[in-house]
Design a protein around this motif. Structure first.
Motif, PDB file in Angstrom:
ATOM      1  N   PRO A 294       0.943  -1.125  -0.080  1.00 13.09           N
ATOM      2  CA  PRO A 294       0.065   0.222  -0.301  1.00 13.09           C
ATOM      3  C   PRO A 294       0.873   1.213   0.107  1.00 13.09           C
ATOM      4  O   PRO A 294       1.909   1.206   0.399  1.00 13.09           O
ATOM      5  N   GLU A 296       2.225   4.674   1.072  1.00 16.44           N
ATOM      6  CA  GLU A 296       2.463   5.138   2.269  1.00 16.44           C
ATOM      7  C   GLU A 296       2.083   6.876   1.866  1.00 16.44           C
ATOM      8  O   GLU A 296       1.831   7.669   3.298  1.00 16.44           O
ATOM      9  N   ARG A 297       2.244   7.297   0.927  1.00 15.40           N
ATOM     10  CA  ARG A 297       1.727   8.574   0.640  1.00 15.40           C
ATOM     11  C   ARG A 297       1.276   8.525  -1.164  1.00 15.40           C
ATOM     12  O   ARG A 297       1.546   7.652  -1.641  1.00 15.40           O
ATOM     13  N   PRO A 329      -8.234   0.261  -1.619  1.00 22.65           N
ATOM     14  CA  PRO A 329      -8.261  -0.585  -0.335  1.00 22.65           C
ATOM     15  C   PRO A 329      -9.594  -1.433  -0.153  1.00 22.65           C
ATOM     16  O   PRO A 329      -9.609  -2.541   0.606  1.00 22.65           O
ATOM     17  N   GLN A 378      -3.193   6.939  -4.654  1.00 16.50           N
ATOM     18  CA  GLN A 378      -3.439   7.518  -3.366  1.00 16.50           C
ATOM     19  C   GLN A 378      -2.989   6.776  -2.067  1.00 16.50           C
ATOM     20  O   GLN A 378      -2.888   5.568  -2.331  1.00 16.50           O
ATOM     21  N   LYS A 379      -2.734   7.455  -1.059  1.00 15.96           N
ATOM     22  CA  LYS A 379      -2.174   6.761   0.150  1.00 15.96           C
ATOM     23  C   LYS A 379      -3.361   5.467   0.372  1.00 15.96           C
ATOM     24  O   LYS A 379      -4.660   5.770   0.435  1.00 15.96           O
ATOM     25  N   GLY A 380      -2.481   4.297   0.684  1.00 14.42           N
ATOM     26  CA  GLY A 380      -3.367   3.216   1.011  1.00 14.42           C
ATOM     27  C   GLY A 380      -3.782   2.325  -0.477  1.00 14.42           C
ATOM     28  O   GLY A 380      -4.169   1.282  -0.111  1.00 14.42           O
ATOM     29  N   HIS A 381      -3.576   2.886  -1.574  1.00 14.38           N
ATOM     30  CA  HIS A 381      -3.862   2.084  -2.715  1.00 14.38           C
ATOM     31  C   HIS A 381      -2.648   1.357  -3.271  1.00 14.38           C
ATOM     32  O   HIS A 381      -1.236   1.488  -2.559  1.00 14.38           O
ATOM     33  N   ARG A 382      -2.742   0.421  -4.070  1.00 19.27           N
ATOM     34  CA  ARG A 382      -1.553  -0.418  -4.367  1.00 19.27           C
ATOM     35  C   ARG A 382      -1.503  -0.481  -5.936  1.00 19.27           C
ATOM     36  O   ARG A 382      -2.505   0.177  -6.746  1.00 19.27           O
TER      37      ARG A 382
END
Length: 437
Positions: A294, A296-297, A329, A378-382
């Motif tokens: 994921p 982090e930023r 997520p 975006q943060k949390g996306h992969r």
């Protein structure tokens, strides 16, 4: 709209002949059926749909049979109404006959002011065509004081109507995504047809929409400044089809394999262009997935994406599909471009040498050459890389027997193996914007 100026622009097509044979593009069949055949039928008084509306209404009835026809040249429905389709099939990729479709050596012939206009999900003209033509025109006009060419890339599918929408497929891009197409085009014409000093020539020549951040950016060139960063493939554990990508190069040999069956191809269940949620493809054993950790930023990827996969097959030919998706997520996995740019037919890995069949078991470095996007993970996306041997019916099924689907219907299952180690560093190379390096 590919270009406007003091004389007609001839640039409303892809930037090269590649569109026709990375793998046969099945969308041509529907396009001809909907847009050309009705008029031919009406003029020749032939049976069948005689208006575009009637043709569109009947497409779903005829599509399964037409798209599944093998040999491709035995498709009967276009014979007598679209003879050029069969002419296309009769010419191999390396045939000089295709030079009529090549624009990259013709930019010096174009003297019009050209607005290269496309969308990330445009599967017709497309961002590859728009960016190739923009840079080709710039090069041909290097000595001109005013280049008279701009590039505009939005989050749209093909068509004027799409530019007024804030969604593309199932993905929402916010109010900034919609533009007034007429205003944009008329302003361009005012400057270069009427000579109105409206400031276009003083603006930066590149304007593009960053998906995920849902904002517009201006730049002096395409691609804008970015740092190429390599993400290496790590094979899935035994019994799984889910591996990872990371910046660390694998130290030991890893092999991931899947069986590709052209008789049961990977299907695109969506019949429209745009962004769609492809999470269900993870359930197929003939699809390999490689996910990053994921974010982090926020991570912005803008520009061309290189895919370099070391691969072997127990067959003479196959297609390598390498699709980059934004994995959220909640599990949704949205494609960043329409199908077509993200496929490489192995036998055409060196186009200038013509078709070269594979030696079974030999390892080759393959990868589609024209992946383009602008997206903030975006943060949390992969970041997800999805590999498969087919994606039907957008493009035809590679028979994998070494024979062409134009001339044969002999299907062959094949085991495709992906290698990842220091000697075979399978990877994707992402253009990260300066703040994301």
């Amino acid at each position: 709209m590919a270009g406007c100026g003091g004389e007609p622009s001839a640039l409303e097509s892809h930037g090269s002949r590649d569109d026709f044979f990375h793998a046969p593009d099945m969308s041509w069949i529907e396009w001809i059926w909907d847009n050309i055949v009705p008029d031919v039928r009406a003029r020749k008084n032939l049976p069948g749909a005689k208006t575009g509306e009637e043709a569109i209404a009947t497409w779903k009835q005829f599509a399964p049979r037409m798209l599944n026809t093998l040999l491709l040249k035995q498709l009967a429905d276009l014979r007598g109404v679209a003879p050029y389709y069969y002419d296309w099939l009769s010419h191999p990729a390396e045939d000089p006959w295709w030079d009529w479709a090549e624009l990259r050596n013709k930019y010096r012939r174009v003297h019009a002011a050209v607005l290269n206009f496309s969308g990330w999900y445009d599967d017709n003209y497309g961002p590859e065509g728009a960016t190739t033509n923009f840079n080709g025109l710039l090069e041909s006009r290097a000595n001109d004081s005013e280049k008279r060419t701009h590039l505009l890339l939005g989050p749209w599918v093909h068509g004027v109507d799409a530019t007024a929408k804030t969604t593309s497929g199932e993905r929402e891009f916010g109010p900034a995504a919609a533009i007034d197409y007429d205003e944009v085009v008329l302003r361009w014409m005012d400057r270069y047809l009427r000579g109105v000093a409206n400031g276009i020539d003083k603006e930066k020549p590149v304007r593009y929409f960053v998906m995920g951040d849902n904002t517009w950016r201006d730049a002096d060139s395409w691609p804008p400044p970015a740092t190429p960063v390599e993400y290496y493939l790590n094979a899935p554990p035994a019994g799984s089809n889910r591996g990872t990508i990371s910046r660390e190069k694998p130290a030991h040999r890893q092999v991931a394999a899947f069986v590709s069956d052209p008789g049961n191809p990977v299907l695109n269940v969506y019949d429209s262009s745009g962004a769609h949620d492809y999470r269900k493809l993870a359930e197929r054993s003939d699809v390999l997935l490689f996910d990053s950790a994921p974010m982090e930023r926020d991570l912005e990827v803008t520009g061309p994406i290189a895919v370099k996969i070391f691969v072997s097959c127990d067959c003479r030919d196959f297609d390598l599909w390498a699709r980059v998706l934004d994995l959220a997520p909640d599990g949704s996995a949205f494609n960043l471009m329409s199908p077509g740019l993200d496929v490489q037919r192995a036998s055409y890995r060196e186009m200038k040498k013509g078709r070269q069949l594979l030696r079974p078991g030999k390892i080759y470095e393959l990868g589609p050459a024209s992946l383009l996007t602008s997206n903030v993970f975006q943060k949390g996306h992969r970041i997800r890389l999805q590999l498969s041997g087919s994606f039907f019916p957008n493009f035809s099924r590679n028979l994998q027997s070494g024979e062409l689907e134009n001339d044969s219907a002999r299907l062959q299952k094949a085991t495709i193996s992906i290698y990842s180690d220091r000697r075979h560093p399978s990877r994707i190379v992402l253009p990260l914007t300066p703040q994301c390096q």
